[in-house]
Design a protein around this motif. Sequence first.
Motif: not given
Length: 700
Positions: A70-77, A79-87, A99-101, A113-119
């Motif tokens: 449950x967000x706010x979510x911040x994923x920092x890889x 290599x410096x890549x950053x992912x943020x999401x609501x859930x 990841x949603x939102x 920015x995307x409605x949904x991100x799949x890893x």
Amino acid sequence: MIRLLAIILMAFLPGVALSQGAASLVADSVTINDEKQLIATGNIEVFYQGDRLRAAQITYDQSSDRLTITGPIVIQAADGTILTANSATLDPQLRNGILQGARLVLDQQLQVAANQIDRQQGRYTQLYRTTASSCNVCDGQAPLWSIRAEKVVHDQIEKQLYFENATFLIRNIPVFWVPRMRLPDPTLERSAGLLIPQQRNTTQLGAGIKLPYFIPLGDHADVTLTPYAALETRTLELIYRQAFANGDLRIEGAVSDDTLVEDNRSYLFANGSFQFADSYQLQFDIEATSDPAYLLDYGYSDKDRLDSAISILRVTYDTMLQANLTYYQTLRDDEANASLPPIVAELSYEGRVRPAFGGTLRYKTDLDTAYRYSNQDGDTGRDVTRGGVSAMWERNWISNDGIIVTAETGLRADIYDIRDDQAFSRQDLRVVPETGITLRWPWAMITDAGTAHLIEPTIQIAASSALGGTPPVEDSTRNELDQGNLFSLSRFVGDDAVETGLRGALGVTWTRIGKTGTDSTLSFGRIYRQEADTRFTLSSGLDSEQSDWLIAGQLKIPDGFVLDGRALFDDQFEVNRAAGLLRWQNDEVSLSAAYIWQSSDLAEDRPDSLSEWSFDGDFKLSDAWSVSMDGRYDVVDDRPVRAGLGLEWQNECVTIDVSVSRRYTSSSTVEPTTSYGISGSINGFSSGRSGGGQAASCRN
């Protein structure tokens, strides 16, 4: 409130236990319910193999081996890549899931920015209904540019972005649409693809565009092909680069079919530098063009003589071995290749030893040749080969009064083979003994304010003679008095001519070193001879029994200001030569201006006096705007020679360059030309300019 560190390994997260490392979880509270779900809440951070996740709540279900976040979510890889999401719903390794939102940020430049991100597989990130931009996005305002796509796939291994059904927008206005598009992410240093297009418009070739395409050839080589299409030309440009373990190679060239001449036109420049064992170095460069005007017509180079050369060099602490072979090609209207001479070869070996009786003994042996194609008698066909040996001993003493005494004495012998010139003997031998003594008396003082002053009066007496033949002068046709040769035994720049007779030189140098960083130097001097040397030209300042007066100075100020100047003037205060440089550089301004004056001298192929100004400047007007300019002006002819102006606007997501230049020179092969250019790039991709300028601010 308690702070708990749990190593989720083996017992509770078997999927992680089988991997190379373990995941660590830090939270304010961690509980396990009856359904064997681990629930972490409050200031959560999860670490796994360099990746870092922060969230408000994480629930781990052992039966499904999934994380519900449950967000706010911040994923920092890592290599410096950053992912943020609501859930999000992810596996414990943070490699697969949804990841949603969400929002993806690459290298702190490009955000998607995307409605949904799949890893997937820890490598692919799929984004749906996306908007990508490197511009600063303010609430309620559209970014300067953006790309909207139905789907974007980011390959973290190949560092590529794949867009599907993409539309490029400027301020939310659609500009063009493509069904599929591939762009490198900003962390990729080398990738095949189109570089920044350049628009070029010249009065000779008309309006045109350049489309450079970059092709990597492995990890150590690449090629850039640039088609250039204009109203009057079809051109293909090429740049090839390769890095070796012991050197580098660069080749550039072009082939053109235009309306200016009937035949195809081309040029080739290549250079390389390589290091070998035992301190040997190999350097070479190749310069060739199809016709004299091609380089200027297309703006490739301003050279009016081309020189292709190969050299071998070995330098140690006490020796130097050098071999050079050079081929010259003239592009001047008033010169012919056959008379340059076009081929010059040199081989030399120098060394030094320190004999037991003191001082330093330098010795040299060398061989050189100048070859002309023509067989005509005289300057236009003469071929000269010279072999020589020399030795020079030098030693310094310091007297009790602080006077530095330098003694020099040496002997050189040259043998000449001269062909196609009846004014000289076929073979000649020349022996030159020379000696000199120089006295320097430095006076130093430091004032109460901390400023250091050094005054160094210097006097030299030298004598030499040339025994034997008088060879032709091939390598010493341009000589002049300056600070570097005021106290030399010979002011000729080459080996064919040497100064003879009794002569003396005197001068004084004043150096001031300020405590605050303001430094200055002023030099003054003159040469006296027993007899005048007619081999020096009138404007060299060295042709009379008494040379011109030399005055030279330099001023440096800590804020980047430099003033440098030199002049030669006679007893009537008439200036023969003068040159000056003014430079000022700081974070906002880079400005330089130069002036040169040379009196007329037929011996140097200069029937009229030369007086010319040149300037170069770069100004940073603001965080976004900068302007550059350059030019040359012929004072004698009262006309400009060259002028250029460039304007750049740059922020965090866009760079735009506009330039105009004018070349006024003309001849039988070259016409005056005006060129216009414009190029633009969107920053955030490796094909653009990473970093960009300062981000635009958001205003209420």
